[in-house]
Design a protein around this motif. Structure first.
Motif, PDB file in Angstrom:
ATOM      1  N   MET A 268       9.893   5.531 -13.024  1.00 16.07           N
ATOM      2  CA  MET A 268       8.914   4.878 -12.179  1.00 16.07           C
ATOM      3  C   MET A 268       8.820   5.659 -10.875  1.00 16.07           C
ATOM      4  O   MET A 268       9.811   5.973 -10.258  1.00 16.07           O
ATOM      5  CB  MET A 268       9.353   3.434 -11.919  1.00 16.07           C
ATOM      6  N   SER A 269       7.610   5.977 -10.465  1.00 21.21           N
ATOM      7  CA  SER A 269       7.426   6.742  -9.237  1.00 21.21           C
ATOM      8  C   SER A 269       7.581   5.847  -8.019  1.00 21.21           C
ATOM      9  O   SER A 269       7.542   4.641  -8.118  1.00 21.21           O
ATOM     10  CB  SER A 269       6.041   7.386  -9.225  1.00 21.21           C
ATOM     11  N   SER A 270       7.725   6.503  -6.841  1.00 24.31           N
ATOM     12  CA  SER A 270       7.806   5.731  -5.601  1.00 24.31           C
ATOM     13  C   SER A 270       6.564   4.892  -5.397  1.00 24.31           C
ATOM     14  O   SER A 270       6.620   3.773  -4.914  1.00 24.31           O
ATOM     15  CB  SER A 270       7.998   6.659  -4.404  1.00 24.31           C
ATOM     16  N   ALA A 271       5.393   5.436  -5.783  1.00 25.10           N
ATOM     17  CA  ALA A 271       4.157   4.681  -5.621  1.00 25.10           C
ATOM     18  C   ALA A 271       4.194   3.414  -6.458  1.00 25.10           C
ATOM     19  O   ALA A 271       3.703   2.372  -6.043  1.00 25.10           O
ATOM     20  CB  ALA A 271       2.958   5.537  -6.000  1.00 25.10           C
ATOM     21  N   ASP A 272       4.796   3.507  -7.661  1.00 17.85           N
ATOM     22  CA  ASP A 272       4.893   2.318  -8.516  1.00 17.85           C
ATOM     23  C   ASP A 272       5.791   1.260  -7.895  1.00 17.85           C
ATOM     24  O   ASP A 272       5.531   0.076  -8.029  1.00 17.85           O
ATOM     25  CB  ASP A 272       5.446   2.693  -9.899  1.00 17.85           C
ATOM     26  N   ARG A 273       6.868   1.683  -7.246  1.00 14.80           N
ATOM     27  CA  ARG A 273       7.831   0.725  -6.684  1.00 14.80           C
ATOM     28  C   ARG A 273       7.338   0.092  -5.391  1.00 14.80           C
ATOM     29  O   ARG A 273       7.592  -1.070  -5.139  1.00 14.80           O
ATOM     30  CB  ARG A 273       9.172   1.411  -6.429  1.00 14.80           C
ATOM     31  N   THR A 274       6.667   0.850  -4.556  1.00 13.53           N
ATOM     32  CA  THR A 274       6.310   0.344  -3.232  1.00 13.53           C
ATOM     33  C   THR A 274       4.842   0.002  -3.082  1.00 13.53           C
ATOM     34  O   THR A 274       4.457  -0.657  -2.136  1.00 13.53           O
ATOM     35  CB  THR A 274       6.652   1.382  -2.143  1.00 13.53           C
ATOM     36  N   GLY A 275       3.999   0.475  -3.992  1.00 15.63           N
ATOM     37  CA  GLY A 275       2.577   0.267  -3.842  1.00 15.63           C
ATOM     38  C   GLY A 275       1.952   1.270  -2.880  1.00 15.63           C
ATOM     39  O   GLY A 275       0.770   1.195  -2.579  1.00 15.63           O
ATOM     40  N   ALA A 276       2.730   2.224  -2.398  1.00 13.17           N
ATOM     41  CA  ALA A 276       2.229   3.219  -1.455  1.00 13.17           C
ATOM     42  C   ALA A 276       2.328   4.599  -2.081  1.00 13.17           C
ATOM     43  O   ALA A 276       3.212   4.875  -2.865  1.00 13.17           O
ATOM     44  CB  ALA A 276       3.050   3.181  -0.163  1.00 13.17           C
ATOM     45  N   ASP A 277       1.410   5.461  -1.721  1.00  6.78           N
ATOM     46  CA  ASP A 277       1.401   6.835  -2.200  1.00  6.78           C
ATOM     47  C   ASP A 277       2.428   7.636  -1.403  1.00  6.78           C
ATOM     48  O   ASP A 277       2.285   7.783  -0.186  1.00  6.78           O
ATOM     49  CB  ASP A 277       0.000   7.416  -2.021  1.00  6.78           C
ATOM     50  N   PRO A 278       3.496   8.167  -2.066  1.00  3.25           N
ATOM     51  CA  PRO A 278       4.540   8.882  -1.328  1.00  3.25           C
ATOM     52  C   PRO A 278       4.083  10.225  -0.776  1.00  3.25           C
ATOM     53  O   PRO A 278       4.778  10.831   0.011  1.00  3.25           O
ATOM     54  CB  PRO A 278       5.648   9.059  -2.374  1.00  3.25           C
ATOM     55  N   SER A 279       2.872  10.688  -1.160  1.00  3.84           N
ATOM     56  CA  SER A 279       2.421  11.998  -0.689  1.00  3.84           C
ATOM     57  C   SER A 279       1.844  11.949   0.718  1.00  3.84           C
ATOM     58  O   SER A 279       1.526  12.980   1.282  1.00  3.84           O
ATOM     59  CB  SER A 279       1.378  12.569  -1.660  1.00  3.84           C
ATOM     60  N   HIS A 280       1.682  10.750   1.296  1.00  7.97           N
ATOM     61  CA  HIS A 280       1.208  10.673   2.682  1.00  7.97           C
ATOM     62  C   HIS A 280       2.052   9.670   3.455  1.00  7.97           C
ATOM     63  O   HIS A 280       2.730   8.830   2.882  1.00  7.97           O
ATOM     64  CB  HIS A 280      -0.286  10.323   2.750  1.00  7.97           C
ATOM     65  N   ASP A 281       2.003   9.805   4.767  1.00 11.00           N
ATOM     66  CA  ASP A 281       2.770   8.904   5.623  1.00 11.00           C
ATOM     67  C   ASP A 281       2.301   7.471   5.432  1.00 11.00           C
ATOM     68  O   ASP A 281       1.115   7.210   5.256  1.00 11.00           O
ATOM     69  CB  ASP A 281       2.618   9.295   7.095  1.00 11.00           C
ATOM     70  N   LEU A 282       3.244   6.573   5.478  1.00 11.00           N
ATOM     71  CA  LEU A 282       2.958   5.156   5.341  1.00 11.00           C
ATOM     72  C   LEU A 282       2.615   4.604   6.716  1.00 11.00           C
ATOM     73  O   LEU A 282       3.447   4.618   7.621  1.00 11.00           O
ATOM     74  CB  LEU A 282       4.196   4.442   4.768  1.00 11.00           C
ATOM     75  N   GLY A 283       1.401   4.152   6.892  1.00 10.30           N
ATOM     76  CA  GLY A 283       0.990   3.565   8.160  1.00 10.30           C
ATOM     77  C   GLY A 283       1.603   2.187   8.331  1.00 10.30           C
ATOM     78  O   GLY A 283       2.088   1.571   7.372  1.00 10.30           O
ATOM     79  N   VAL A 284       1.581   1.687   9.554  1.00  6.95           N
ATOM     80  CA  VAL A 284       2.159   0.377   9.842  1.00  6.95           C
ATOM     81  C   VAL A 284       1.489  -0.696   8.995  1.00  6.95           C
ATOM     82  O   VAL A 284       2.167  -1.533   8.374  1.00  6.95           O
ATOM     83  CB  VAL A 284       2.069   0.039  11.352  1.00  6.95           C
ATOM     84  N   ASP A 285       0.147  -0.684   8.932  1.00 10.54           N
ATOM     85  CA  ASP A 285      -0.547  -1.714   8.148  1.00 10.54           C
ATOM     86  C   ASP A 285      -0.210  -1.618   6.663  1.00 10.54           C
ATOM     87  O   ASP A 285      -0.061  -2.635   5.990  1.00 10.54           O
ATOM     88  CB  ASP A 285      -2.060  -1.635   8.364  1.00 10.54           C
ATOM     89  N   ASP A 286      -0.086  -0.393   6.140  1.00 14.62           N
ATOM     90  CA  ASP A 286       0.319  -0.232   4.738  1.00 14.62           C
ATOM     91  C   ASP A 286       1.732  -0.751   4.522  1.00 14.62           C
ATOM     92  O   ASP A 286       2.030  -1.385   3.505  1.00 14.62           O
ATOM     93  CB  ASP A 286       0.254   1.245   4.323  1.00 14.62           C
ATOM     94  N   GLY A 287       2.619  -0.486   5.488  1.00 13.82           N
ATOM     95  CA  GLY A 287       3.989  -0.986   5.394  1.00 13.82           C
ATOM     96  C   GLY A 287       4.036  -2.497   5.437  1.00 13.82           C
ATOM     97  O   GLY A 287       4.759  -3.137   4.660  1.00 13.82           O
ATOM     98  N   VAL A 288       3.250  -3.089   6.336  1.00 10.37           N
ATOM     99  CA  VAL A 288       3.192  -4.556   6.435  1.00 10.37           C
ATOM    100  C   VAL A 288       2.697  -5.142   5.126  1.00 10.37           C
ATOM    101  O   VAL A 288       3.284  -6.088   4.585  1.00 10.37           O
ATOM    102  CB  VAL A 288       2.300  -4.991   7.623  1.00 10.37           C
ATOM    103  N   ARG A 289       1.628  -4.586   4.595  1.00 11.36           N
ATOM    104  CA  ARG A 289       1.077  -5.077   3.329  1.00 11.36           C
ATOM    105  C   ARG A 289       2.120  -4.992   2.212  1.00 11.36           C
ATOM    106  O   ARG A 289       2.345  -5.950   1.491  1.00 11.36           O
ATOM    107  CB  ARG A 289      -0.161  -4.250   2.957  1.00 11.36           C
ATOM    108  N   THR A 290       2.763  -3.852   2.100  1.00 10.15           N
ATOM    109  CA  THR A 290       3.764  -3.654   1.052  1.00 10.15           C
ATOM    110  C   THR A 290       4.908  -4.656   1.189  1.00 10.15           C
ATOM    111  O   THR A 290       5.321  -5.279   0.213  1.00 10.15           O
ATOM    112  CB  THR A 290       4.307  -2.207   1.103  1.00 10.15           C
ATOM    113  N   LEU A 291       5.392  -4.834   2.416  1.00  9.05           N
ATOM    114  CA  LEU A 291       6.515  -5.749   2.623  1.00  9.05           C
ATOM    115  C   LEU A 291       6.116  -7.211   2.438  1.00  9.05           C
ATOM    116  O   LEU A 291       6.908  -8.008   1.922  1.00  9.05           O
ATOM    117  CB  LEU A 291       7.147  -5.516   3.994  1.00  9.05           C
ATOM    118  N   LEU A 292       4.910  -7.572   2.841  1.00  4.84           N
ATOM    119  CA  LEU A 292       4.454  -8.952   2.624  1.00  4.84           C
ATOM    120  C   LEU A 292       4.359  -9.283   1.133  1.00  4.84           C
ATOM    121  O   LEU A 292       4.557 -10.423   0.737  1.00  4.84           O
ATOM    122  CB  LEU A 292       3.105  -9.198   3.304  1.00  4.84           C
TER     123      LEU A 292
END
Length: 167
Positions: A1-25
């Motif tokens: 399973m890729s990082s994108a699959d686990r976190t919902g974020a694309d590991p090839s770019h920096d995770l913005g605050v809003d993307d981090g908030v969304r993922t954690l929520l």
């Protein structure tokens, strides 16, 4: 399973605050639900113990016998709250209150011998999961992660008590 699959974020770019908030929520309710499903060991089921009991027992398991004052400091609650919890657990026989060999006037609390393995079992899944999450991190990254969780917890408390900014 890729990082994108686990976190919902694309590991090839920096995770913005809003993307981090969304993922954690989205992630945190699943984490909490899985944690709540951790079964209480059969030896402890009859006592109807709650997470507050597990936190107290975890300190005693990892750090050994402690005074009520030391437990209150670590749990970040009033000594009277810890005294009530200890009294309850002592009444069940899960913890012992003994005189401190270094100061006979002082009482220390420890897990009763017959319950040490039950407590270890109760903590086991969480210990394994946290080790899996924390071992790949550097000490500085671990500190940042733990500090971040503390800030998040305080912000939730502040918001609930009307001291935060929902911003």
């Amino acid at each position: 399973m890729s990082s994108a699959d686990r976190t919902g974020a694309d590991p090839s770019h920096d995770l913005g605050v809003d993307d981090g908030v969304r993922t954690l929520l989205l992630l945190m309710p699943r984490v909490v639900a899985r944690t709540k499903r951790t079964p209480v060991p059969p030896q402890l089921e009859k006592y109807n113990l709650a997470p507050r009991h597990l936190s107290l027992l975890a300190y005693l398991y990892f750090d050994g016998p402690l005074s009520v004052t030391e437990l209150a400091t670590r749990l970040e609650v009033a000594p009277a709250t810890v005294s009530l919890l200890v009294g309850e657990l002592n009444g069940y026989g899960v913890v012992d209150r003994d005189s401190d060999p270094a100061d006979r006037r002082r009482r220390i609390v420890g897990i009763s011998g017959e319950y040490v393995e039950a407590v270890r079992g109760w903590l086991g899944n969480g210990v394994r999961a946290w080790r899996t999450a924390l071992e790949p991190l550097s000490p500085a990254e671990r500190r940042t992660f733990i500090d971040t969780l503390r800030v998040y917890e305080r912000a939730l408390t502040d918001e609930r008590e009307g001291r935060g900014d929902a911003g």
